[in-house]
Design a protein around this motif. Sequence first.
Motif, PDB file in Angstrom:
ATOM      1  N   ASN A 134      17.127 -30.540  16.404  1.00 26.80           N
ATOM      2  CA  ASN A 134      16.913 -29.519  17.422  1.00 26.80           C
ATOM      3  C   ASN A 134      16.180 -28.339  16.786  1.00 26.80           C
ATOM      4  O   ASN A 134      16.573 -27.854  15.733  1.00 26.80           O
ATOM      5  N   PRO A 135      15.091 -27.859  17.409  1.00 28.75           N
ATOM      6  CA  PRO A 135      14.334 -26.755  16.794  1.00 28.75           C
ATOM      7  C   PRO A 135      15.181 -25.524  16.539  1.00 28.75           C
ATOM      8  O   PRO A 135      15.015 -24.836  15.529  1.00 28.75           O
ATOM      9  N   MET A 136      16.108 -25.212  17.449  1.00 29.16           N
ATOM     10  CA  MET A 136      16.941 -24.042  17.257  1.00 29.16           C
ATOM     11  C   MET A 136      17.848 -24.217  16.025  1.00 29.16           C
ATOM     12  O   MET A 136      18.063 -23.278  15.265  1.00 29.16           O
ATOM     13  N   VAL A 137      18.377 -25.445  15.861  1.00 29.29           N
ATOM     14  CA  VAL A 137      19.225 -25.704  14.694  1.00 29.29           C
ATOM     15  C   VAL A 137      18.425 -25.532  13.411  1.00 29.29           C
ATOM     16  O   VAL A 137      18.889 -24.939  12.428  1.00 29.29           O
ATOM     17  N   THR A 138      17.204 -26.035  13.447  1.00 29.28           N
ATOM     18  CA  THR A 138      16.348 -25.887  12.270  1.00 29.28           C
ATOM     19  C   THR A 138      16.062 -24.421  11.988  1.00 29.28           C
ATOM     20  O   THR A 138      16.117 -23.976  10.828  1.00 29.28           O
ATOM     21  N   TYR A 139      15.782 -23.638  13.039  1.00 28.18           N
ATOM     22  CA  TYR A 139      15.513 -22.211  12.868  1.00 28.18           C
ATOM     23  C   TYR A 139      16.723 -21.482  12.303  1.00 28.18           C
ATOM     24  O   TYR A 139      16.630 -20.704  11.347  1.00 28.18           O
ATOM     25  N   LEU A 140      17.901 -21.773  12.880  1.00 28.67           N
ATOM     26  CA  LEU A 140      19.122 -21.120  12.397  1.00 28.67           C
ATOM     27  C   LEU A 140      19.440 -21.528  10.965  1.00 28.67           C
ATOM     28  O   LEU A 140      19.959 -20.724  10.174  1.00 28.67           O
ATOM     29  N   ARG A 141      19.151 -22.766  10.627  1.00 25.85           N
ATOM     30  CA  ARG A 141      19.412 -23.208   9.261  1.00 25.85           C
ATOM     31  C   ARG A 141      18.599 -22.398   8.261  1.00 25.85           C
ATOM     32  O   ARG A 141      19.104 -21.947   7.235  1.00 25.85           O
ATOM     33  N   TRP A 142      17.318 -22.177   8.563  1.00 27.87           N
ATOM     34  CA  TRP A 142      16.484 -21.406   7.651  1.00 27.87           C
ATOM     35  C   TRP A 142      16.886 -19.937   7.614  1.00 27.87           C
ATOM     36  O   TRP A 142      16.844 -19.302   6.557  1.00 27.87           O
ATOM     37  N   VAL A 143      17.265 -19.394   8.768  1.00 27.69           N
ATOM     38  CA  VAL A 143      17.738 -18.006   8.776  1.00 27.69           C
ATOM     39  C   VAL A 143      18.971 -17.870   7.897  1.00 27.69           C
ATOM     40  O   VAL A 143      19.114 -16.919   7.113  1.00 27.69           O
ATOM     41  N   LEU A 144      19.889 -18.820   8.042  1.00 24.00           N
ATOM     42  CA  LEU A 144      21.120 -18.778   7.258  1.00 24.00           C
ATOM     43  C   LEU A 144      20.830 -18.876   5.762  1.00 24.00           C
ATOM     44  O   LEU A 144      21.404 -18.149   4.950  1.00 24.00           O
ATOM     45  N   VAL A 145      19.927 -19.757   5.396  1.00 26.41           N
ATOM     46  CA  VAL A 145      19.578 -19.904   3.981  1.00 26.41           C
ATOM     47  C   VAL A 145      18.956 -18.623   3.452  1.00 26.41           C
ATOM     48  O   VAL A 145      19.256 -18.160   2.343  1.00 26.41           O
ATOM     49  N   THR A 146      18.102 -17.992   4.255  1.00 28.69           N
ATOM     50  CA  THR A 146      17.459 -16.750   3.825  1.00 28.69           C
ATOM     51  C   THR A 146      18.475 -15.638   3.624  1.00 28.69           C
ATOM     52  O   THR A 146      18.451 -14.912   2.609  1.00 28.69           O
ATOM     53  N   VAL A 147      19.385 -15.478   4.590  1.00 28.32           N
ATOM     54  CA  VAL A 147      20.424 -14.451   4.470  1.00 28.32           C
ATOM     55  C   VAL A 147      21.289 -14.717   3.250  1.00 28.32           C
ATOM     56  O   VAL A 147      21.685 -13.808   2.510  1.00 28.32           O
ATOM     57  N   VAL A 171      20.487 -16.222   0.499  1.00 29.99           N
ATOM     58  CA  VAL A 171      19.755 -15.903  -0.728  1.00 29.99           C
ATOM     59  C   VAL A 171      19.745 -14.397  -0.966  1.00 29.99           C
ATOM     60  O   VAL A 171      20.029 -13.917  -2.082  1.00 29.99           O
ATOM     61  N   PHE A 172      19.421 -13.617   0.066  1.00 29.98           N
ATOM     62  CA  PHE A 172      19.386 -12.165  -0.097  1.00 29.98           C
ATOM     63  C   PHE A 172      20.773 -11.609  -0.414  1.00 29.98           C
ATOM     64  O   PHE A 172      20.912 -10.670  -1.218  1.00 29.98           O
ATOM     65  N   SER A 173      21.792 -12.137   0.207  1.00 31.05           N
ATOM     66  CA  SER A 173      23.156 -11.668  -0.069  1.00 31.05           C
ATOM     67  C   SER A 173      23.548 -11.967  -1.510  1.00 31.05           C
ATOM     68  O   SER A 173      24.160 -11.139  -2.192  1.00 31.05           O
ATOM     69  N   THR A 174      23.190 -13.121  -1.953  1.00 26.84           N
ATOM     70  CA  THR A 174      23.520 -13.492  -3.331  1.00 26.84           C
ATOM     71  C   THR A 174      22.813 -12.577  -4.315  1.00 26.84           C
ATOM     72  O   THR A 174      23.397 -12.130  -5.313  1.00 26.84           O
ATOM     73  N   VAL A 175      21.547 -12.269  -4.043  1.00 28.52           N
ATOM     74  CA  VAL A 175      20.794 -11.370  -4.929  1.00 28.52           C
ATOM     75  C   VAL A 175      21.412  -9.987  -4.930  1.00 28.52           C
ATOM     76  O   VAL A 175      21.564  -9.336  -5.984  1.00 28.52           O
ATOM     77  N   VAL A 234      33.454 -15.162   1.373  1.00 25.09           N
ATOM     78  CA  VAL A 234      33.661 -15.368   2.808  1.00 25.09           C
ATOM     79  C   VAL A 234      32.355 -15.742   3.486  1.00 25.09           C
ATOM     80  O   VAL A 234      32.294 -16.684   4.297  1.00 25.09           O
ATOM     81  N   PHE A 235      31.313 -15.012   3.125  1.00 24.65           N
ATOM     82  CA  PHE A 235      30.025 -15.289   3.749  1.00 24.65           C
ATOM     83  C   PHE A 235      29.493 -16.663   3.333  1.00 24.65           C
ATOM     84  O   PHE A 235      29.028 -17.451   4.149  1.00 24.65           O
ATOM     85  N   ILE A 236      29.593 -16.963   2.029  1.00 24.85           N
ATOM     86  CA  ILE A 236      29.070 -18.234   1.538  1.00 24.85           C
ATOM     87  C   ILE A 236      29.885 -19.399   2.080  1.00 24.85           C
ATOM     88  O   ILE A 236      29.344 -20.455   2.439  1.00 24.85           O
TER      89      ILE A 236
END
Length: 1174
Positions: free
Chosen positions: A68-81, A83-87, A433-435
């Motif tokens: 599903n395109p929305m699932v794919t979009y949310l997956r990338w958003v989640l990965v981006t967040v 990464v930034f949170s970890t940094v 918690v976030f991870i």
Amino acid sequence: MALGTNRSKDTESLQDEESSESSGGVVDFQDEEATSMIDGSSHHKSNSSSSGATLAGLSQDSVIMGDNPMVTYLRWVLVTVLVFSTVAVALAIRFYTNSEQNDLHNAFRSDARKVLDSIGQNFDLTMGAADAFMFRVVSQARSSGSVWPLVTIPDLAVQTAKLMTQTNSIYMAFYPLITKEKRQEWENFTKHNDGWVDEALTMRCQGPFLPSWMGSPVIPTWPPYNWNGLSGLAFAKSMFYTMETKSVVVTPVANNADPNDPVAAAQAKVTSDWAIPYLDPDEDTNEPFSDMYYPVLPSIDSVLIDPNSNEKAIGAVAFSFYWRHAIKNILPPNSLGLILVFHNDCGNQTFTYQVDGSTPTFLGFADFHEQKYNDLVISSTLKDLTNRDGTYTGLPMSTDYCPFTLSVYPSTEMEEHYVQNDPIYYALGAAFVFIFTSALFLFYDLKVTRRQRRIQQRALASGAIVSSIFPDSIKEKLIGSKEESLAFHATSKKRGNLKHFLRGGGTTTGGTGVGGGGANPDVHIRDKPIAELFLETTVMFADVVGFTAWSSVREPAQVFTLLETLYQSFDSVARKRRVFKVETVGDCYVAVVGLPDPRRDHASAMCRFGQDIISRMFVVTKHLELSLGPDTADLGLRIGIHSGPVTAGVLRGDRARFQLFGDTMNTTSRLESTGERNRIQCSKETAALLMEDGKGGWLEPRREYVNMKGKGSLETFFVNVSVGKANTASSVGSFAAALTNDFTSGVSRGKAIPGLDERTYRQIDWNVETLLRLIKQVVARRGPVVNPSESLMKMNISIDGLPLNEVREIIQLPEFDSNKSTRHMKKPSDVVIPIEVEHQLHHLVSCIASKYNSNPFHNFDHASHVVMAVTKLLSRITAPSHLEDLDECHDKRRKKVAASRLHDHTYGITSDPLTQVACAFAALIHDVDHVGVSNAQLVKEEVPIATKYKGRSVAEQNSVDLAWNLLMSPEYNSLRSFLFHNEGELIRFRQLVINSVMATDIVDKELKQLRNARWEKAFKTNDSGDNSDDNPRDEVNRKATIVIEHIIQASDISHTMQHWHVYRKWNQNLFEELYVAYLNGRMEKDPATFWYKGEFGFFDFYIIPLTRKLKECGVFGVSSDEYLNYALKNREEWETHGEEVVAQMIVECRKKYGTKADPETTTEMSVPTNNVEC
């Protein structure tokens, strides 16, 4: 036209499959459960029908729904967040920790400097006190007008007590240097000036002396003075150094010694005990202490002492101190822990203290600092710490004599005080918690994706399984139409697939489904059975002739190697011929033509298939003989073919499969069982169909009618396929070339020996392959001999006397080496044997074969049979069940223990591959040059070898000498240097060969008595605990020696403990050999007169007792039971059919050789020999 087109396409498809198979293409079933259902084999192909190929070719995109395109979009958003949170968390942690680390480093450097400065000041104070005491002694001598060294200091006890308080010492003493000439004067002085000593000490040395004088405090246990300081080597060395260099010396730790040196450890204990009276009761005397020596100069004229003056030291002042006293009270009470590591090069001494505030704690004689603090260390030598402020005016500290190095590290407590983890915990908690939430979502997404892929893989595997087992029509009924099948793979909601019913699941509500009734046997199957009637079919049964007897001599793995290779070859032909393989039952291959797709030429197609697999059988068995042993190429194929209707379907229940039923199956089975080797026998019905197809020329009517159970006498035909032989020959030729690449082991023959036929060469190749396999195990265990020396290549041993005299009661096998048994050695399959060694081994075995005479029994064929039996028994030497998983054990300690127990249980035979090579070699040569008559006859005839070997074990000793001289010839130097690592291995190899070959002489009474006595001592007396004369190793080696001899004895007559057909073959050969000897006047009695009854005695008094001994050895596992069972069955068969067998053998021998009483038909019979020069 349409039928012809379809058949043409099918044929092309099947030819493509044939090509794919020959190149090694096999469907890779991802689902293990699906793979296990393919009749227990991974070799079946999944592309046997166009429908199966279509199912196997489904693309993953057509089965798995797109994301599903929305699932794919949310997956990338989640990965981006994420990464930034970890940094961000990492930067925050770094900021806090860097600040705390800086505080730690600053505090540590400050405290470390304080500690080092304080230690230097303490030693400055100690050296200053020593300098003052030296000045006091010299001044007292001047003021009192005393002649040196006759000096005493008033109020010594008070002064030394103050000095020791200042210097943190436990003992101090003054040591004047007394020459030999002043000894008497000194002793007189000490007698009249001690005031508290009753008797003078007897001084036993001749001088010079360094007596102790003016020491405090005085302990009654030790002499207060005149103890010679030069009596101890370490003490004298330090004293002389301090006086010669006029420098202060700090000695190595006096009570630290190597614990592995008992003398040094005892001396350290005495030194520690010496200090007990000088310490408080709560102080530990085992902590490190040293001495500091300060030289005494005869005159002091200035405040600063010049060490370079020409004055010589006249004595020394010694201070004994514990190192903990030098480092206590140097930090405030609230200071945190520091680790102090002291080291000096004299004796490589190292000890560690931890300083917590003002209190030091001894950690031990080693470096106990934590390695993570290595980059923070602050180090300095003791010399560099002294006189930093220039206030010390005495003699300098030595820089060369046992310099001490002090290294300071922070402790864990100090780090924990400054580096707080609270910021990290808060940051990690929030990140966790976030991870965790993000990971949970990603995990769910991953599981969904994997589930979709697994559904596809199982669907493809299920389609492949169904296609390989069932015809298309049956498959469609199992999994539905193609559209329903695709829908099932996409949604996983339909329950009627093959795997489900094989597991016993249902397909309809309220029914038991394809798989049967599950756990309730009373529930009837409600679904309609999957079955059809096929009216026009031809069924074939193909049975391997001689398989039962052949398999009785082989290992299970060899049996399956033959069947798998044969059946895979037949399968490839079946696909090409569009023949449907139904099943294999044991060594019987069942196939049918005419279903699922009707064929008008089903009878002729099946006959062609039968002719093809007979040709394949010939090629496969000939090539497999190299790896599976002699007689493999003698196997044949017996084929029965019948045409008629069959009922075909899936018989549901556990292990459901496609099967055929009906009278056609029964008739085909009877045709196969009454057929002939390597021939196709067909029924009258099949013959009629062949004639209709214009193939009447293939038919050969059988002369006699065949009587079949339940059928009566039937007319049958042999089928000789004559059309298409060129194509068949071309196909078989290509297959033979491919098979050669797959199954030949690459044995290099080297120089050929003339006079040997092809069958003998095949046996030679197999023997060479067997020996090479064992030699590889030898090399893998000990490593190859690289560039052997000339002496090793010419290695030989002196042989005195006869082989019989070299028989040993105990042969010493190598002791168990746990390191060698568990270390990662090269695999035997990875060992590369030089081509020169292979050539020499092949030539050696060929020469041995050429020295065998062409006797009916004692020939090279029988020697190869014995080698096979020996290797089988060696491979059957087993361990107890709890040791069988030794190779799977990964724990090194447990693996060593298990390997040791395995070695003991098998008496060391499994641990020594060279022993196994010797056993196989002994089996190969044990009948070399045998002339076909008994030893007693040779002695009677007074032949030269009977005289040479003094009438005992004549043939056996002759075989050993001939084979050994051959092995030792220069032609085989490279072979010997590769096989034997040293002369000891060569000697042990000869001992094993001699004991083994001599064991085959079962007639010699003296040898038999010796072997029986040894058996009683090893396996009877030992069990009762009375065998106390031997050490444990001799007991094990005695058992190993006996087991090895029993291996060759059992192998020599192994035909009596194998299948009845094998026993009959070799029994007849032996009868024929003795009959020829009788005709030639080399045997007194006609074997026909005693053969039947004689076999009973042989069974009862030798064979059966021998098999029971194999069982009592306890190392042969199921083989001992197998041999005993075969021996008992053969005896029973002999009792039933023996007289008939003997009568038949007599007729055959008289027909072949004539009779002794008939001079017209009797010719001078002499056993032909292989007079071949090797």
